[in-house]
Design an enzyme around this catalytic site. Structure first.
Site, short mmCIF file in Angstrom:
data_model
loop_
_atom_site.label_atom_id
_atom_site.label_comp_id
_atom_site.label_asym_id
_atom_site.label_seq_id
_atom_site.Cartn_x
_atom_site.Cartn_y
_atom_site.Cartn_z
N GLU A 29 12.41 9.24 -15.03
CA GLU A 29 12.54 7.80 -15.27
C GLU A 29 11.27 7.02 -14.95
O GLU A 29 10.65 7.26 -13.91
CB GLU A 29 13.67 7.23 -14.40
CG GLU A 29 13.77 5.71 -14.47
CD GLU A 29 14.79 5.15 -13.50
OE1 GLU A 29 15.65 4.41 -13.98
OE2 GLU A 29 14.73 5.51 -12.29
N HIS A 55 18.71 -8.48 -18.29
CA HIS A 55 19.00 -7.47 -19.30
C HIS A 55 19.64 -8.16 -20.50
O HIS A 55 20.19 -9.26 -20.38
CB HIS A 55 19.98 -6.42 -18.77
CG HIS A 55 19.47 -5.69 -17.57
ND1 HIS A 55 20.27 -4.85 -16.82
CD2 HIS A 55 18.27 -5.70 -16.97
CE1 HIS A 55 19.56 -4.36 -15.82
NE2 HIS A 55 18.34 -4.85 -15.88
N SER A 65 21.79 -0.95 -14.73
CA SER A 65 21.35 0.45 -14.84
C SER A 65 22.39 1.42 -14.30
O SER A 65 22.48 2.57 -14.75
CB SER A 65 20.03 0.63 -14.10
OG SER A 65 18.99 -0.02 -14.77
N ASP A 114 13.49 2.77 -18.27
CA ASP A 114 14.47 1.77 -17.85
C ASP A 114 14.10 0.40 -18.44
O ASP A 114 12.97 -0.05 -18.28
CB ASP A 114 14.52 1.70 -16.32
CG ASP A 114 15.84 1.13 -15.83
OD1 ASP A 114 16.61 1.87 -15.21
OD2 ASP A 114 16.09 -0.05 -16.12
N HIS A 153 11.64 -7.82 -16.00
CA HIS A 153 12.36 -8.85 -15.24
C HIS A 153 11.42 -9.96 -14.81
O HIS A 153 11.81 -11.12 -14.65
CB HIS A 153 13.01 -8.25 -13.99
CG HIS A 153 14.32 -7.57 -14.24
ND1 HIS A 153 15.45 -8.24 -14.64
CD2 HIS A 153 14.67 -6.26 -14.14
CE1 HIS A 153 16.45 -7.39 -14.76
NE2 HIS A 153 16.01 -6.18 -14.46
N ASP A 206 17.83 5.46 -6.48
CA ASP A 206 18.16 4.27 -7.25
C ASP A 206 19.19 4.61 -8.32
O ASP A 206 19.45 5.79 -8.61
CB ASP A 206 16.88 3.68 -7.87
CG ASP A 206 17.08 2.26 -8.39
OD1 ASP A 206 16.43 1.89 -9.39
OD2 ASP A 206 17.91 1.52 -7.82
N ASP A 244 11.38 -1.82 -16.68
CA ASP A 244 12.46 -2.77 -16.39
C ASP A 244 12.02 -3.82 -15.37
O ASP A 244 12.16 -5.02 -15.59
CB ASP A 244 13.68 -2.02 -15.85
CG ASP A 244 14.79 -2.95 -15.37
OD1 ASP A 244 15.02 -3.01 -14.14
OD2 ASP A 244 15.39 -3.64 -16.21
N ASP A 296 18.08 2.61 -20.96
CA ASP A 296 19.47 2.44 -20.56
C ASP A 296 20.00 1.07 -20.99
O ASP A 296 21.20 0.86 -21.07
CB ASP A 296 19.62 2.60 -19.04
CG ASP A 296 18.67 1.71 -18.25
OD1 ASP A 296 18.83 1.64 -17.02
OD2 ASP A 296 17.76 1.12 -18.86
N HIS A 297 19.08 0.14 -21.26
CA HIS A 297 19.40 -1.19 -21.79
C HIS A 297 18.04 -1.83 -22.09
O HIS A 297 17.00 -1.29 -21.71
CB HIS A 297 20.14 -2.05 -20.76
CG HIS A 297 19.43 -2.06 -19.44
ND1 HIS A 297 18.27 -2.79 -19.21
CD2 HIS A 297 19.66 -1.38 -18.29
CE1 HIS A 297 17.86 -2.56 -17.98
NE2 HIS A 297 18.67 -1.70 -17.41
ZN LIG Z 1 16.95 -4.09 -14.63
#
Ligand SMILES: [Zn+2]
Length: 415
Positions: A286, A379, A91, A45, A295, A142, A291, A333-334
């Site tokens: 995952e 993101h 996500s 992620d 952040h 999630d 991710d 996913d990004h």
């Molecule tokens: Zn995120």
């Protein structure tokens, strides 16, 4: 380069083999590619190309190659959602594109822009007789795993998503965090409410005691590494944290990446259970911490999570090496953080103000250093790499929208 005709026969045959893949060297005829029976789909992620490169330099050095980068086929995915206000995906929309082949709004769990539920890969694989599963370091309800096994107009409805796992999509293996959503207020469970690490964590489900219901539905329920290791064949629910299996904070502010059970171990167990099904299986895996720590612009924790993710890919690859009818796909996913890998030079900042820069970080086995430079705590819209091995893995070469994942996997899993 000698022409093929003049090379010794065996060498010529091997060269042909090289170009034609796994052909029998002597005959030069390509061995029939087995049909894909199993699919292991792995999501880093927030993982973009720079996250892969930083992890490679830090953990392996200039000559090293991550397990995820050793997969023979690679391509790129665009990640645009179909959101009324944002060009940048979250996500939920990202995983919905993978799991349903449809682009939708941010926050949507496998519903379209009109909020209508869409068929998901997890439910379709199950309907085709396959075993199914999900493994994550996030809450098991999630956004990313949920999109493969549930439908919700709002990703925050995690207790309803858990209920759908038990009543509708029925994944055979569910491993990760998120115990708080399976238990009602006042029933702390195996992981106490309001722990010192995060006082906001507490059981908050509104669907009753879903762990008791899972047991009545035939799931073995485990919450410790020993119980997981001892679990036998058959349906398995493992919840190893109140929420995520880590504490996503900025560096030195209580940031912890120490899942009670590691992602490679959970994945190995899931494969043990699912591979008992003669019809094949679909497994979603995952690493959410890439991710969450991106952040926080927390490079050290991102690198830690990337290493666990790459060890997990190595587990999946080893499985595929002994089960050639298994397709393994690794993607993000990004991208999160607008990360770039840069030289150590505080003067190289462009634009007003300074972006967060982490480092210097060592390039393994060298005296060299690099920095990880972040442009945002959110993101971004960058393409994400996808790498793959196994039957039909070559379909991931080139550049595609993220919905392409569904276009490749659905015909395989519904077969
Ligand atoms: Zn995120």
């Amino acid at each position: 380069m000698k022409t093929l005709a003049r090379l010794p026969h065996r060498l010529a045959a091997l060269l042909v083999a090289g170009t034609l893949g796994s052909c029998a060297p002597a005959t030069g005829v390509a061995a029939e590619e087995p049909a894909a029976r199993n699919v292991i789909f792995i999501n880093g992620d927030g993982m973009g190309a720079a996250h892969r490169e930083a992890a490679r330099l830090y953990h392996l050095g200039q000559g090293g190659r991550l397990a995820m980068d050793r997969l023979p086929y690679s391509g790129q995915l665009t990640t645009s959602p179909k959101d009324p206000v944002s060009e940048i995906t979250d996500s939920a929309a990202g995983a919905t594109a993978w799991a349903t082949g449809r682009r939708t709004y941010n926050g949507a769990i496998s519903v379209d822009t009109a909020r209508r539920p869409l068929p998901t890969l997890g439910a379709q694989a199950k309907a085709a007789g396959r075993a199914t599963g999900l493994v994550t370091t996030a809450q098991v309800t999630d956004a990313s795993p949920a999109a493969f096994y549930a439908n919700a107009v709002d990703r925050d409805a995690q207790d309803d998503i858990a209920r759908q796992y038990l009543e509708a999509s029925k994944p055979d293996v569910i491993l990760g965090g998120g115990e708080d959503w399976w238990l009602p207020k006042g029933t702390p469970g195996a992981y106490p409410d309001k722990p010192a690490a995060d006082r906001t964590e507490a059981s908050r489900g509104t669907e009753g005691n879903l762990i008791t219901r899972a047991r009545s539905a035939g799931y073995q329920y485990v919450s410790t590494p020993a119980q997981l290791a001892a679990a036998g064949p058959g349906r398995l629910l493992g919840l190893f944290a109140n929420e995520e299996m880590f504490q996503q904070r900025a560096e030195g502010r209580g940031d912890v990446y120490q899942p009670v059970v590691s992602l490679p171990t959970m994945t190995g167990k899931a494969l043990d259970v699912l591979s008992a099904d003669p019809d094949g299986f679909f497994l979603f895996v995952e690493e959410e911490a890439v991710d969450e720590f991106a952040h926080q612009n927390n490079a050290r924790r991102v690198l830690q999570a990337m290493w666990q993710l790459d060890r997990t890919v190595a587990v999946a690859r080893a499985y595929a090496d002994t089960h050639p009818d298994t397709l393994v796909v690794v993607a993000g996913d990004h991208e999160t953080g607008g990360l770039s890998v840069e030289a150590v030079d505080p003067k190289d900042e462009s634009g007003a103000g300074t972006s967060a820069e982490d480092g210097p970080l060592p390039v393994k086995n060298t005296k060299l250093r690099f920095t990880m430079d972040w442009t945002t705590t959110e993101h971004t819209g960058q393409d994400v790499p996808v790498t793959a091995v196994g039957p039909q893995a070559d379909r991931f070469t080139g550049k595609h929208p993220n919905t392409h994942v569904y276009d490749v996997l659905a015909p395989i899993l519904t077969e």
